[in-house]
Design an enzyme around this catalytic site. Sequence first.
Site, short mmCIF file in Angstrom:
data_model
loop_
_atom_site.label_atom_id
_atom_site.label_comp_id
_atom_site.label_asym_id
_atom_site.label_seq_id
_atom_site.Cartn_x
_atom_site.Cartn_y
_atom_site.Cartn_z
N SER A 137 -3.73 0.77 0.06
CA SER A 137 -2.83 1.22 0.76
C SER A 137 -3.14 2.55 1.55
O SER A 137 -4.06 2.76 2.45
CB SER A 137 -1.59 1.40 -0.09
OG SER A 137 -0.20 1.77 0.79
N ASP A 291 3.66 -8.19 3.64
CA ASP A 291 3.47 -6.58 3.79
C ASP A 291 3.37 -6.22 5.20
O ASP A 291 2.81 -6.80 6.13
CB ASP A 291 1.81 -6.52 3.28
CG ASP A 291 1.26 -5.16 3.40
OD1 ASP A 291 2.23 -4.23 3.76
OD2 ASP A 291 0.19 -4.70 3.09
N HIS A 321 2.92 -5.79 -0.52
CA HIS A 321 2.32 -4.36 -0.58
C HIS A 321 2.89 -3.71 -2.01
O HIS A 321 3.81 -3.71 -2.35
CB HIS A 321 2.86 -3.64 0.59
CG HIS A 321 2.26 -2.31 0.87
ND1 HIS A 321 1.10 -2.34 1.78
CD2 HIS A 321 2.34 -1.05 0.45
CE1 HIS A 321 0.55 -1.19 1.70
NE2 HIS A 321 1.24 -0.32 0.82
#
Length: 351
Positions: A137, A291, A321
């Site tokens: 991320s 995501d 995610h």
Amino acid sequence: GKILEKLGICSDLTILRVVLDGIPPWRDSKLLIKDLKVDEVPLRIYQPKWPPTVKRRGILYFHGGAGTFGSIRAYERVCRYIAKKCNSVVVSVGYRLAPEHPYPGQYFDCLSATLYFMRNLEEYHVDPALIIISGDSCGANFATVICQVLLNKKDLPKVRAQVLLYPGLQGLDLNLPSYQQNASVPLLFRKLVIYFCFRYLNKEPLFIEDILQNCHVPESIKQKYKKWISADIIPDEFKIRGYTPLKSTSYKPEVHEATKEILGITFSPLIAEDSIICQLPESYIVTCEFDVLRDDGLLYKKRLEDNGVQVTWYHSESGFHGILPFFGYGILSFVSGKKILDSTVNYINSL
């Protein structure tokens, strides 16, 4: 969290940090784990206890959390797993969080940790030809930036590979297919991306709808970077679930002024020049179907490949995610998260 913040009890970020900090696992008899600080940045170093027969790989790991939450402890199970399965030294970096530690301090913290490790490889029996910089991320964003910055550090070993797990790499277009398709998919809703960006930059979360329509980007910047950031570049198979091209929207200077940091190369390393991209190390990129940031990974994959950089790509068809911190929690874990981690381990072991 927002209710408690309005009542003046604590901030919503405080709640997030507590809830997502993880539960410490039992001691691991197979690992030597050491905590230290470098320039006030906490590090946790994982080393297999068995004596190395040859010098090991060295892996720097920058955790996710939008730069405002997440911790070394939250990724304890992930880093232990990588250290053991890859017979590697893993350095988990506890960069200081925004807004208390202002942007772009997180990048400097990650760079300080990286420089420390790269200058002390002998102490950890690490092969200077096998240094891997990784993250998930926003941590993958930091890893991307650090790899770009290190190109100017000619006195340091060359990075062997960058490992980017569902990275967020640009703030110019928040209407790409993945943003539309996964706007309401947990854990990262589309509006939450904007909200966390503002918290990360220590600003009031304003103009969210305008930013979602890309009104924060001047037309000159849109035209300059559309060759790299555009829905037209995304393969058609990733538009099957539904995608509507964004109608032309007007630029709003006040929105740009409130968010101009996200158009910079530090926040959006996907827009680095070709002269930088072509020098980057071999790369491994993970994307997740569910995501909002999926297309950032796809766009960066293409940029790297177009510049002659070897890319290994793993796409999780059922992943979402923020799936990695669930790893190791029994029934709370996800099969797709384990597959992502095992694919990552296999890639690292192939180097």
